[in-house]
Design a protein around this motif. Structure first.
Motif: not given
Length: 252
Positions: A212-235
């Motif tokens: 939908a957003v018209g581009r492939f994801g970036d391993p660090e900026k797109d995928i990595g940031r979500v993983v970092a959230f899931l690894c955090s106390e906030s999740a």
């Protein structure tokens, strides 16, 4: 604050591609890292890159298909850092584009053992330490190929759907210990994905048209940031979930 400073995460398959992008995102938040993978030279290169960001990095070469290698990586992580706060089960081998009728025992074993079995081995190895700490984060990886049944990906789809089922069971059984387990289905342009799409240009155009957003994801900026959230106390209140990080390619 993400709650990752001075924490320790294991990233399997962390020497290249998606794993390295995830490791970079975690390092940017101050997470010390344990990198595993089959090729030590790639892990050492990644180590140099990540340590330049100001974190400590332990390299432990190994094969996720072997339980002993998972147990060794976890033991060395505890010996080196004294704790394990997060586990990212990224490593996965596969042979895409093989019709189901042509799948061999070798295709099947390599794909399931590197992904599904390796995920299980590392999860079991870190659990005693996370229980002792009364908390931990585990992020596993699945794929839309399993959810949608993409042609030519039978072993990969089976491994990834197995990981989703495993993750849901673990989330229910381990939640009382403060351990969360979530699954990410990514769409990122890693070197291996790029090679596959270069060899199959019609697939590249089709995949891109579905995002939908018209581009492939970036391993660090797109995928990595979500993983970092899931690894955090906030999740801490997110567990047992499958999260599509694919720019809207799949919508459930």
């Amino acid at each position: 604050m993400s709650g990752l400073q001075d924490r320790v995460a294991i990233v399997t398959g962390g020497g290249q591609g998606l794993g390295l992008g995830i490791a970079r995102a975690l390092a940017m938040d101050g997470t010390n890292l344990v990198l595993t993978g089959r090729t030590e030279a790639k892990l050492r290169n990644a180590q140099n890159t990540l340590e330049a960001l100001g974190v400590r990095v332990l390299v432990v070469p190994g094969d996720t298909r072997r339980r002993a290698d998972a147990e060794n990586a976890v033991a060395l992580a505890i010996e080196h850092f004294g704790r394990i706060d997060a586990l990212v089960n990224n490593a996965q081998s596969s042979t895409p584009g093989v019709p189901l009728e042509d799948v061999t025992d070798e295709n099947w074993r390599e794909t399931l053992e590197s992904g599904l079995y390796g995920t299980l081995y590392f999860m079991q190895a870190v659990l005693p330490h996370m229980k002792r700490q009364q908390g931990g984060r585990i992020v596993n990886f699945a794929s839309r190929t399993g959810i949608e049944g993409t042609q030519g990906f039978a072993p990969y789809a089976a491994a990834k759907e197995g990981i989703r089922g495993l993750s849901r069971v673990a989330a229910r059984e381990w939640g009382a210990h403060g351990v969360t387990i979530n699954v990410v289905c990514p769409a990122a342009l890693t070197p291996s994905a790029d090679a596959y799409l270069e060899a199959n240009p019609t697939e590249r155009a089709r995949y891109l048209s579905e995002i939908a957003v018209g581009r492939f994801g970036d391993p660090e900026k797109d995928i990595g940031r979500v993983v970092a959230f899931l690894c955090s106390e906030s999740a801490g209140y997110v567990t047992g979930q499958t999260i599509n990080v694919d720019g809207g390619q799949s919508m459930l």
